[in-house]
Design an enzyme around this catalytic site. Structure first.
Site, PDB file in Angstrom:
ATOM      1  N   LEU A 108       0.846  -1.193   0.000  1.00 22.07           N
ATOM      2  CA  LEU A 108       0.000   0.000   0.000  1.00 22.07           C
ATOM      3  C   LEU A 108       0.884   1.246   0.000  1.00 22.07           C
ATOM      4  O   LEU A 108       1.973   1.252   0.580  1.00 22.07           O
ATOM      5  CB  LEU A 108      -0.921   0.008   1.225  1.00 22.07           C
ATOM      6  CG  LEU A 108      -1.876  -1.188   1.344  1.00 22.07           C
ATOM      7  CD1 LEU A 108      -2.931  -0.907   2.395  1.00 22.07           C
ATOM      8  CD2 LEU A 108      -2.526  -1.558   0.025  1.00 22.07           C
ATOM      9  N   ASN A 177       4.351  -7.752   6.537  1.00 18.64           N
ATOM     10  CA  ASN A 177       5.276  -7.181   7.529  1.00 18.64           C
ATOM     11  C   ASN A 177       4.692  -5.979   8.275  1.00 18.64           C
ATOM     12  O   ASN A 177       5.422  -5.167   8.827  1.00 18.64           O
ATOM     13  CB  ASN A 177       6.576  -6.751   6.828  1.00 18.64           C
ATOM     14  CG  ASN A 177       6.330  -5.650   5.791  1.00 18.64           C
ATOM     15  OD1 ASN A 177       5.280  -5.609   5.181  1.00 18.64           O
ATOM     16  ND2 ASN A 177       7.288  -4.762   5.619  1.00 18.64           N
ATOM     17  N   GLU A 178       3.351  -5.865   8.276  1.00 25.30           N
ATOM     18  CA  GLU A 178       2.710  -4.666   8.828  1.00 25.30           C
ATOM     19  C   GLU A 178       3.190  -4.314  10.231  1.00 25.30           C
ATOM     20  O   GLU A 178       3.389  -3.138  10.555  1.00 25.30           O
ATOM     21  CB  GLU A 178       1.177  -4.844   8.854  1.00 25.30           C
ATOM     22  CG  GLU A 178       0.488  -4.611   7.525  1.00 25.30           C
ATOM     23  CD  GLU A 178       0.581  -5.777   6.559  1.00 25.30           C
ATOM     24  OE1 GLU A 178       1.225  -6.788   6.898  1.00 25.30           O
ATOM     25  OE2 GLU A 178       0.005  -5.688   5.468  1.00 25.30           O
TER      26      GLU A 178
HETATM   27  C1  LIG Z   1      -6.916  -3.097  14.719  1.00 26.16           C
HETATM   28  C2  LIG Z   1      -6.434  -2.894  13.329  1.00 26.16           C
HETATM   29  C3  LIG Z   1      -7.461  -2.480  12.450  1.00 26.16           C
HETATM   30  C4  LIG Z   1      -7.338  -2.146  11.202  1.00 26.16           C
HETATM   31  C5  LIG Z   1      -6.115  -2.163  10.429  1.00 26.16           C
HETATM   32  C6  LIG Z   1      -5.647  -0.851  10.171  1.00 26.16           C
HETATM   33  C7  LIG Z   1      -4.640  -0.552   9.419  1.00 26.16           C
HETATM   34  C8  LIG Z   1      -3.850  -1.436   8.558  1.00 26.16           C
HETATM   35  C9  LIG Z   1      -3.345  -0.598   7.520  1.00 26.16           C
HETATM   36  C10 LIG Z   1      -2.585  -0.790   6.514  1.00 26.16           C
HETATM   37  C11 LIG Z   1      -1.998  -1.951   5.967  1.00 26.16           C
HETATM   38  C12 LIG Z   1      -0.950  -1.705   5.127  1.00 26.16           C
HETATM   39  C13 LIG Z   1      -0.269  -2.695   4.354  1.00 26.16           C
HETATM   40  C14 LIG Z   1       0.900  -2.125   3.544  1.00 26.16           C
HETATM   41  O1  LIG Z   1       1.063  -2.519   2.436  1.00 26.16           O
HETATM   42  S1  LIG Z   1       1.887  -0.927   4.228  1.00 26.16           S
HETATM   43  C15 LIG Z   1       3.265  -0.761   3.132  1.00 26.16           C
HETATM   44  C16 LIG Z   1       4.323  -1.755   3.495  1.00 26.16           C
HETATM   45  N1  LIG Z   1       5.439  -1.653   2.592  1.00 26.16           N
HETATM   46  C17 LIG Z   1       6.690  -1.717   2.987  1.00 26.16           C
HETATM   47  O2  LIG Z   1       7.002  -1.901   4.137  1.00 26.16           O
HETATM   48  C18 LIG Z   1       7.727  -1.540   1.911  1.00 26.16           C
HETATM   49  C19 LIG Z   1       8.482  -0.274   2.077  1.00 26.16           C
HETATM   50  N2  LIG Z   1       9.474  -0.136   1.025  1.00 26.16           N
HETATM   51  C20 LIG Z   1      10.642  -0.798   1.010  1.00 26.16           C
HETATM   52  O3  LIG Z   1      10.943  -1.604   1.850  1.00 26.16           O
HETATM   53  C21 LIG Z   1      11.556  -0.483  -0.122  1.00 26.16           C
HETATM   54  O4  LIG Z   1      11.157   0.716  -0.696  1.00 26.16           O
HETATM   55  C22 LIG Z   1      11.572  -1.576  -1.218  1.00 26.16           C
HETATM   56  C23 LIG Z   1      12.279  -2.828  -0.675  1.00 26.16           C
HETATM   57  C24 LIG Z   1      10.182  -1.923  -1.712  1.00 26.16           C
HETATM   58  C25 LIG Z   1      12.393  -1.040  -2.429  1.00 26.16           C
HETATM   59  O5  LIG Z   1      13.666  -0.614  -2.005  1.00 26.16           O
HETATM   60  P1  LIG Z   1      14.536   0.324  -2.955  1.00 26.16           P
HETATM   61  O6  LIG Z   1      15.828   0.520  -2.256  1.00 26.16           O
HETATM   62  O7  LIG Z   1      14.544  -0.213  -4.321  1.00 26.16           O
HETATM   63  O8  LIG Z   1      13.710   1.683  -3.046  1.00 26.16           O
HETATM   64  P2  LIG Z   1      13.577   2.831  -1.925  1.00 26.16           P
HETATM   65  O9  LIG Z   1      14.678   3.794  -2.084  1.00 26.16           O
HETATM   66  O10 LIG Z   1      13.388   2.233  -0.580  1.00 26.16           O
HETATM   67  O11 LIG Z   1      12.191   3.487  -2.344  1.00 26.16           O
HETATM   68  C26 LIG Z   1      12.088   4.331  -3.483  1.00 26.16           C
HETATM   69  C27 LIG Z   1      11.063   5.408  -3.201  1.00 26.16           C
HETATM   70  O12 LIG Z   1       9.796   4.781  -2.999  1.00 26.16           O
HETATM   71  C28 LIG Z   1       9.263   5.182  -1.736  1.00 26.16           C
HETATM   72  N3  LIG Z   1       8.469   4.054  -1.197  1.00 26.16           N
HETATM   73  C29 LIG Z   1       8.875   2.826  -0.926  1.00 26.16           C
HETATM   74  N4  LIG Z   1       7.869   2.056  -0.479  1.00 26.16           N
HETATM   75  C30 LIG Z   1       6.771   2.848  -0.482  1.00 26.16           C
HETATM   76  C31 LIG Z   1       5.412   2.636  -0.124  1.00 26.16           C
HETATM   77  N5  LIG Z   1       4.936   1.446   0.311  1.00 26.16           N
HETATM   78  N6  LIG Z   1       4.571   3.668  -0.234  1.00 26.16           N
HETATM   79  C32 LIG Z   1       4.986   4.868  -0.672  1.00 26.16           C
HETATM   80  N7  LIG Z   1       6.287   5.134  -1.036  1.00 26.16           N
HETATM   81  C33 LIG Z   1       7.146   4.129  -0.942  1.00 26.16           C
HETATM   82  C34 LIG Z   1      10.489   5.481  -0.900  1.00 26.16           C
HETATM   83  O13 LIG Z   1      10.146   6.298   0.190  1.00 26.16           O
HETATM   84  C35 LIG Z   1      11.364   6.153  -1.912  1.00 26.16           C
HETATM   85  O14 LIG Z   1      10.871   7.475  -2.056  1.00 26.16           O
HETATM   86  P3  LIG Z   1      11.851   8.693  -2.380  1.00 26.16           P
HETATM   87  O15 LIG Z   1      12.447   8.367  -3.725  1.00 26.16           O
HETATM   88  O16 LIG Z   1      12.889   8.734  -1.285  1.00 26.16           O
HETATM   89  O17 LIG Z   1      10.964   9.890  -2.376  1.00 26.16           O
END
Ligand SMILES: CC/C=C\C/C=C\C/C=C\C=C\CC(=O)SCCNC(=O)CCNC(=O)[C@H](O)C(C)(C)COP(=O)(O)OP(=O)(O)OC[C@H]1O[C@@H](n2cnc3c(N)ncnc32)[C@H](O)[C@@H]1OP(=O)(O)O
Length: 302
Positions: A108, A177-178
């Site tokens: 997300l 991994n939330e």
């Molecule tokens: C009681 C409970 C009741 C209800 C539940 C309530 C809530 C639940 C809510 C939500 C559930 C959410 C599920 C999700 O999916 S959360 C997202 C989880 N994702 C991650 O943890 C991944 C994060 N990203 C990474 O680990 C890395 O970016 C990578 C491994 C995917 C890629 O690594 P790279 O080294 O290739 O690239 P980066 O330099 O890290 O990233 C480039 C660029 O992209 C931005 N970015 C990365 N991931 C995201 C993302 N998920 N969303 C938005 N933006 C993202 C990152 O910040 C970089 O941005 P800049 O270029 O620096 O601006």
């Protein structure tokens, strides 16, 4: 009734300014276009569809760089492509894959869940729910060709598919991994994982926020097959042929039989789930965790 609600969400989404004109973005004739029968690639800015009408298959490539994060616009485009393929009797199967090197989907879009107004969270969460429901219950055979890392929502998207082929690269981890972000996987994320790997393995994976490297992902059952990176697409195609050899109506009814109870749970609790999400995401502590996580991602570079 539930379908009508879903259609309303999709129709509303299509009426948004950024969604206008997404229906057809004709392109080059696809490399997989079935021996030059003239069917072209289509799609939208963030979703490329390569049709192979002879095989009844379309390859759907996610291309929302840099990391295929599931933004509102991207989810809407994915839904439009899925709907288009489902409504076209030529197609019986989809291979879902990524056009972003090394990344299947980063899950997300964190910027959709940070520093926005509650109305935005409502709209975003409806789109997330709708995407899950549509993919999970699709009548098409959906195979994930996972050619990159796939955390959280990226993993969930692959779990909606009927079969997952993962490229054998230690960097390509997959899992929900939330908890590592200080958030909680909603019950339907959890249910989808339980249906795939069982209760005990899910309990451990979700609490610890485990991201499985390929061998572990295969062992625990998050993916069905791990193959060398250059064989992911061809393997997905062979698996697809196997699934398409089954009489469609029997396969579809069996899929519905298996998945409907899980989907029904969200369908009956849809509004409550939105309220729970909005309440949770609006908490100061959750916003702080998400901001800190985003900052950490940004600082990783510098
Ligand atoms: C009681 C409970 C009741 C209800 C539940 C309530 C809530 C639940 C809510 C939500 C559930 C959410 C599920 C999700 O999916 S959360 C997202 C989880 N994702 C991650 O943890 C991944 C994060 N990203 C990474 O680990 C890395 O970016 C990578 C491994 C995917 C890629 O690594 P790279 O080294 O290739 O690239 P980066 O330099 O890290 O990233 C480039 C660029 O992209 C931005 N970015 C990365 N991931 C995201 C993302 N998920 N969303 C938005 N933006 C993202 C990152 O910040 C970089 O941005 P800049 O270029 O620096 O601006």
């Amino acid at each position: 009734m539930a379908l009508a609600v879903g259609m309303r969400v999709l129709t509303r989404a299509l009426l948004r300014p950024w969604a206008r004109g997404l229906r057809v973005a004709p392109g080059r004739t696809g490399p997989a276009a079935g021996g030059g029968d003239g069917m072209r690639c289509f799609g939208s800015p963030r979703v490329l569809v390569e049709p192979d009408p002879a095989a009844g298959v379309a390859v759907v490539k996610m291309r929302n760089p840099p990391v295929n994060s599931l933004s509102l616009e991207f989810l809407t485009e994915l839904l439009i492509s899925l709907e288009k393929l489902e409504n076209d009797k030529t197609f019986h199967g989809i291979i879902l894959t990524s056009d972003c090197p090394g990344i299947f989907s980063a899950g997300l879009d964190l910027t959709e869940m940070c520093g926005r107004k509650p109305e935005h969270y409502v709209e975003y969460w409806k789109a997330v729910q709708e995407t899950w429901l549509r993919f999970y219950l699709s009548n098409l055979v959906v195979i994930a060709a996972i050619n990159g890392v796939s955390p959280a929502g990226g993993c969930l998207l692959s779990l909606t598919c009927d079969y997952r082929v993962l490229a054998n690269n230690p960097k390509y981890t997959i899992g929900l991994n939330e908890t590592l972000l200080g958030i909680v996987a909603p019950f339907w994320f959890k249910d989808t994982m339980v249906n795939t790997i069982g209760h005990r393995a899910t309990e451990r994976a979700l609490q610890l926020g485990l991201l499985f490297p390929p061998a572990e992902a295969l062992r625990v059952g998050v993916v069905d097959q791990v193959v060398p990176e250059d064989q992911v697409q061809s393997t997905a195609r062979s698996v697809m042929a196997q699934w398409l050899a089954i009489p469609d109506h029997a396969r579809q009814l069996t899929k519905t039989l298996m998945r409907k109870p899980t989907a029904d749970r969200l369908l009956t609790e849809r509004d409550a789930d939105i309220q729970t999400f909005v309440r949770f995401i609006c908490r100061d502590s959750v916003q702080k965790s998400l901001h800190a996580y985003l900052e950490k991602l940004k600082q990783k570079k510098g």
